[in-house]
Motif scaffolding. Structure first.
Motif, PDB file in Angstrom:
ATOM      1  N   HIS A  39       0.827  -1.203   0.000  1.00 47.72           N
ATOM      2  CA  HIS A  39       0.000   0.000   0.000  1.00 47.72           C
ATOM      3  C   HIS A  39       0.868   1.262   0.000  1.00 47.72           C
ATOM      4  CE1 HIS A  39      -3.933   1.986   0.612  1.00 47.72           C
ATOM      5  NE2 HIS A  39      -3.200   2.917   1.216  1.00 47.72           N
ATOM      6  N   HIS A  83      -3.391   2.686  -3.827  1.00 46.18           N
ATOM      7  CA  HIS A  83      -4.135   1.444  -4.020  1.00 46.18           C
ATOM      8  C   HIS A  83      -5.566   1.675  -3.541  1.00 46.18           C
ATOM      9  CE1 HIS A  83      -1.539  -1.596  -5.676  1.00 46.18           C
ATOM     10  NE2 HIS A  83      -0.552  -1.246  -4.872  1.00 46.18           N
ATOM     11  N   ASP A  91      -3.508  -4.248  -3.563  1.00 45.56           N
ATOM     12  CA  ASP A  91      -2.506  -4.586  -2.546  1.00 45.56           C
ATOM     13  C   ASP A  91      -2.962  -5.798  -1.734  1.00 45.56           C
ATOM     14  OD1 ASP A  91      -4.603  -2.991  -1.611  1.00 45.56           O
ATOM     15  OD2 ASP A  91      -3.359  -1.863  -0.210  1.00 45.56           O
ATOM     16  N   ASP A 100      -9.695   1.718   1.821  1.00 42.84           N
ATOM     17  CA  ASP A 100      -8.580   0.878   2.260  1.00 42.84           C
ATOM     18  C   ASP A 100      -9.037  -0.574   2.285  1.00 42.84           C
ATOM     19  OD1 ASP A 100      -5.977   0.308   3.126  1.00 42.84           O
ATOM     20  OD2 ASP A 100      -6.555   0.363   5.238  1.00 42.84           O
TER      21      ASP A 100
END
Length: 399
Positions: free
Chosen positions: A28, A105, A110, A373
């Motif tokens: 990341h 990302h 990732d 995320d």
């Protein structure tokens, strides 16, 4: 006597959670764009070599394939993860945020890479399958056209690394973490891009009658395009036409001579795909002509439909239920209007794309969002899933 199949369990990989999390966050921090995944590829190649795989780099530019052969079976499976990041400036402030300004990302690649690397490590350590495993790390999924998946297939991926079937996984924000989802048949849409340049005659804003205004033409076309799906596509079919780009003019007192527009077009049916192209082209040309403007259209057919194979999807869902339980599996997920260049691989081999829930709390930070995320709680589940799928597809010899 045949030894009963037990297969990997979540608990078998749970001790690796901290290591997988550290690896995912390392990816990341160092995102790279399409066909520029040099640091990423080097990291993957080094790890696969340490695990004991035959490693091939430079596949379709920056792609990496690791191959592990065990036993005497001639059957082979491919597992694919995408590698590239997006040109998005990250808004997250955690300590592993992107160190590359303007790149992040934001789609979870990732996490996809880390889950597959976790499975590669586990399968090399346990050596509990009979046949050939190819772990495929693909560049440039996010390009929309001329992508890494297309190049890999065009450059002979399956000639160099034979696979009887190939599988991929993508995270899905808004669904419970670890929930596994897929469907047989059409699953993700074909994605086309349309680039339009409208040209007129520029002039002074105070004298519009002496100009031919492409801004007005662009507005007219944007509104007219809203009828393409609503008034041309049958109600029982799915299609999307989205205007995502509009550029024109630099000063308030100037009528520009040129305007650029960009469209994203999604569909599942070849006939509907052709209809959308014809109607969009007609509307742009005829609306422009009616206003004394000219229009140049570049219509780029992008990724095909992701159409999951029957047998491979049935197996994928069975393995999911064995690992996480029937209640955490959806075998009839709704079709998704997003696109995936895994479609090129499935055109060449039987396949299944499966989705893994990224968490309900992520519903307001969807894919391609600057606050997105990947959920690290998925790392063990994804790695265990891939491991179990390989054990089921390439069962070890009976003892």
């Amino acid at each position: 006597m045949t030894t009963p199949f037990h297969g990997v369990q979540l608990a078998d990989l749970a001790p690796w959670h901290a290591e997988l999390t550290a690896l995912r966050r390392r990816f990341h921090q160092h995102p790279e764009l399409a066909f520029a995944e040099h640091h990423t590829a080097a990291t993957i190649a080094q790890l696969l070599d340490e695990y004991g795989y035959d490693v091939t780099t430079g596949v379709a530019g920056t792609g990496v394939v690791g191959t592990l052969r065990l036993g005497d079976a001639d059957r082979a499976i491919g597992l694919r993860a995408d590698m590239d990041a997006l040109p998005i400036n990250e808004e997250n402030t955690f300590d592993y945020q992107s160190r590359q300004p303007g790149i992040m990302h934001a789609c979870g690649h990732d996490g996809h890479m880390t889950m597959l690397l976790g499975a590669a490590r586990y399968l090399a350590a346990t050596r509990r399958f009979n046949g050939t495993l190819n772990v495929i790390f693909q560049p440039a999924e996010e390009r929309g056209f001329d992508s890494g998946g297309q190049r890999m297939v065009d450059e002979g991926l399956f000639g160099r690394f034979p696979c009887d079937a190939v599988f991929a996984m993508h995270n899905h924000p808004g669904s419970p973490c670890g929930r596994l989802m897929s469907r047989r048949g059409p699953f993700m849409a074909a994605g086309d891009r349309v680039f339009i340049t409208m040209r007129g005659v520029g002039g002074h804003a105070a004298r519009p009658h002496l100009a031919q205004d492409p801004v007005v033409g662009a507005a007219s076309i944007i509104m007219a395009l809203q009828t393409v799906v609503a008034r041309n596509v049958p109600p029982d079919k799915t299609a999307v036409v989205t205007m995502g780009m509009l550029h024109g003019g630099k000063a308030l007192n100037v009528i520009p001579a040129e305007v650029q527009l960009g469209l994203s077009v999604r569909s599942f049916d070849p006939a509907i795909r052709a209809l959308l192209r014809q109607r969009i082209t007609d509307i742009v040309q005829l609306q422009s002509a009616s206003l004394g403007l000219s229009a140049e259209i570049k219509y780029v057919e992008g990724y095909p439909v992701v159409c999951n194979s029957e047998a491979e999807t049935t197996l994928a869902l069975q393995v999911a239920a064995e690992l996480v339980g029937e209640d955490n599996v959806d075998g009839d997920m709704a079709m998704l209007t997003g696109s995936e260049d895994f479609a090129y691989l499935l055109q060449a081999r039987p396949d299944c794309l499966i989705r893994i829930g990224n968490g309900e709390a992520q519903a307001n930070k969807m894919l391609h969002n600057p606050g997105y995320d990947f959920n690290d709680n998925n790392l063990v589940t994804g790695a265990a899933y891939w491991s179990r799928l390989v054990e089921r597809y390439l069962p070890p010899r009976a003892s």
